[in-house]
Each structure stands twice: as C-alpha cells, then as structure tokens.
Write a protein that holds these residues in place. Structure first.
Motif, PDB file in Angstrom:
ATOM      1  N   UNK A   1     -27.702 -26.037  -2.358  1.00 27.06           N
ATOM      2  CA  UNK A   1     -27.759 -24.845  -4.121  1.00 27.06           C
ATOM      3  C   UNK A   1     -27.210 -24.502  -4.688  1.00 27.06           C
ATOM      4  N   UNK A   2     -27.370 -23.440  -3.824  1.00 24.06           N
ATOM      5  CA  UNK A   2     -26.287 -22.135  -4.068  1.00 24.06           C
ATOM      6  C   UNK A   2     -24.850 -22.762  -4.220  1.00 24.06           C
ATOM      7  N   UNK A   3     -24.554 -23.209  -3.513  1.00 27.35           N
ATOM      8  CA  UNK A   3     -22.765 -23.571  -3.387  1.00 27.35           C
ATOM      9  C   UNK A   3     -22.292 -24.614  -4.541  1.00 27.35           C
ATOM     10  N   UNK A   4     -23.348 -25.786  -4.622  1.00 29.32           N
ATOM     11  CA  UNK A   4     -23.144 -26.400  -5.882  1.00 29.32           C
ATOM     12  C   UNK A   4     -23.171 -25.533  -7.712  1.00 29.32           C
ATOM     13  N   UNK A   5     -24.377 -24.686  -7.357  1.00 25.81           N
ATOM     14  CA  UNK A   5     -24.063 -24.161  -8.627  1.00 25.81           C
ATOM     15  C   UNK A   5     -22.540 -22.889  -8.663  1.00 25.81           C
TER      16      UNK A   5
END
Length: 61
Positions: free
Chosen positions: A16-20
């Motif tokens: 999720x952090x990478x996608x954000x």
C-alpha cells in the motif's frame, strides 16, 4: 511515507505504501524504520520537509 509493512514488520514499507508513492505526483517512498502508526514529535521536521519537497516536485511537473 510509509512506516510499517502489511505484515507489521517495522521499517519495511508494504504494498500500500509503494502504491501510494506511485500514485501521488512527485511523491517518493520514505521509510521510517522502527516507527509504527504513532509518529514521534522528533520526526515531525522530517515529515514536514518530505511533504514540502513532494509539493514542490509536484508543482514542477
């Protein structure tokens, strides 16, 4: 900024952090090792600097 992985391992940004970071124009992923969902006051200047730099990069694109 990401502080915890999906598995809960501190300092390891999860999907999720990478996608954000990919989704936000001008963003980059910054891991804060050892920090969970609580953000210590000592890190506020780091977070403020990263937000300011992201806004600047975004405005230049």
């Amino acid at each position: 900024m990401s502080t915890r992985s999906k598995s809960g391992s501190p300092g390891s940004p999860g999907p999720a952090g990478r996608a954000t970071a990919r989704a936000v124009n001008g963003a980059r992923l910054v891991a804060l090792p050892g920090v969970g969902h609580d953000l210590p006051a000592a890190l506020w200047p780091t977070v403020a600097r990263e937000v300011r730099e992201t806004a600047t990069r975004s405005a230049q694109r």
